[in-house]
Write a protein that holds these residues in place. Structure first.
Motif, short mmCIF file in Angstrom:
data_model
loop_
_atom_site.label_atom_id
_atom_site.label_comp_id
_atom_site.label_asym_id
_atom_site.label_seq_id
_atom_site.Cartn_x
_atom_site.Cartn_y
_atom_site.Cartn_z
N THR A 243 -62.85 -13.94 -49.24
CA THR A 243 -62.18 -14.31 -48.00
C THR A 243 -60.68 -14.47 -48.23
O THR A 243 -60.22 -14.65 -49.35
CB THR A 243 -62.76 -15.63 -47.47
N LYS B 276 -65.60 -25.27 -33.58
CA LYS B 276 -66.67 -25.77 -34.44
C LYS B 276 -67.54 -24.63 -34.99
O LYS B 276 -68.17 -24.78 -36.05
CB LYS B 276 -67.54 -26.76 -33.68
N PRO C 24 -65.80 -20.64 -39.39
CA PRO C 24 -66.09 -21.03 -40.78
C PRO C 24 -65.01 -21.95 -41.36
O PRO C 24 -63.87 -21.54 -41.54
CB PRO C 24 -66.14 -19.69 -41.54
N SER C 25 -65.40 -23.19 -41.64
CA SER C 25 -64.54 -24.17 -42.33
C SER C 25 -63.16 -24.30 -41.70
O SER C 25 -62.13 -24.08 -42.36
CB SER C 25 -64.40 -23.81 -43.81
N ARG D 127 -59.77 -26.02 -40.50
CA ARG D 127 -58.99 -27.18 -40.91
C ARG D 127 -57.79 -27.31 -39.97
O ARG D 127 -57.02 -26.38 -39.80
CB ARG D 127 -58.50 -27.04 -42.35
N LEU E 235 -57.95 -21.23 -41.56
CA LEU E 235 -59.29 -20.67 -41.75
C LEU E 235 -59.31 -19.80 -42.99
O LEU E 235 -58.26 -19.35 -43.47
CB LEU E 235 -59.71 -19.84 -40.53
N ARG E 236 -60.49 -19.54 -43.49
CA ARG E 236 -60.67 -18.56 -44.56
C ARG E 236 -61.74 -17.58 -44.08
O ARG E 236 -62.89 -17.95 -43.87
CB ARG E 236 -61.10 -19.22 -45.86
N ILE F 293 -56.19 -22.38 -49.11
CA ILE F 293 -56.78 -23.51 -48.42
C ILE F 293 -57.33 -24.49 -49.45
O ILE F 293 -58.04 -24.11 -50.37
CB ILE F 293 -57.91 -23.06 -47.48
N SER G 243 -59.85 -27.05 -50.69
CA SER G 243 -61.23 -27.36 -50.33
C SER G 243 -61.52 -28.83 -50.51
O SER G 243 -60.77 -29.56 -51.15
CB SER G 243 -62.16 -26.54 -51.23
#
Length: 218
Positions: free
Chosen positions: A140, A162, A165-166, A168, A185-186, A216, A218
């Motif tokens: 990604t 929501k 994917p992940s 922030r 995002l990734r 990003i 984590s």
């Protein structure tokens, strides 16, 4: 009084053939570095001028090492001359610095007649960087999603975010003409089609997805 001859102009203390071979090898190795840089580049803005400068950097470094290889006086003078040079070009990507050091290292090896080490190390480092680049592109990439929308669409926007994917949250700006939301995002290259869905929501003015060089956390 010593007589001055035309031959005194030429001060080569090494074989002209060696100089030519060294510079040609530096050109070939620098071209290989240029090729690897272009194939593995993962930033936002590719600079062709920077990539081509890697070739010249390899050749110039090999030239400098040929000049100071057998002369302590020249080496001290070269260090003094380089110490007063100010390089004002900012290197934003750490990988660009890696490629610059690679070019300098190859030039040093070639200029000091370690031709076999220069060629072998160029191949090994190039294969490693190519493998890292291939692994990176299969995964990604970091993206920035910017959405400008009316406050009435907030609930629907939150539900759609929501499902990403992940996501922030990076920033949220509330203005009189609406809300600007910035998310990190990734994503994979084939996962960017969701941007058009935001425009179908009533109250969304615009949505933009931007690739960036940052990582990003984590």
């Amino acid at each position: 009084m010593n007589d001055f001859s035309f031959a005194d102009i030429f001060t080569l203390s090494m074989s002209p053939l060696r100089v030519l071979i060294t510079l040609l090898l530096a050109l070939a190795v620098g071209g290989f570095i240029c090729f690897i840089y272009k194939r593995t580049f993962g930033g936002v803005m590719y600079s062709r001028n920077f990539n081509l400068s890697l070739i010249v950097l390899t050749m110039v470094t090999s030239l400098m090492l040929m000049l100071i290889n057998n002369s302590l006086a020249l080496s001290m003078g070269m260090v003094g001359a380089l110490s007063i040079i100010r390089f004002r070009t900012a290197i934003k990507d750490p990988m660009d610095t890696v490629f610059m050091f690679w070019s300098v290292g190859e030039g040093i090896a070639l200029g000091t007649k370690f031709y076999d080490i220069a060629v072998i190390s160029a191949i090994v480092i190039g294969v490693v960087l190519a493998a890292m680049g291939a692994f990176k592109f299969k995964g990604t990439r970091p993206y920035i999603l910017i959405i400008h929308y009316d406050e009435a669409a907030s609930a629907q926007i939150k539900q759609m975010i929501k499902q990403l994917p992940s996501p922030r949250l990076k920033s949220k700006t509330v203005q009189r003409d609406g809300i600007e939301l910035t998310m990190e995002l990734r994503l994979k290259d084939n996962e960017t089609g969701f941007v058009e869905k935001f425009l179908r929501v009533d109250g969304v003015y615009d949505a933009a997805l931007i690739s960036h060089q940052g990582d990003i956390v984590s």
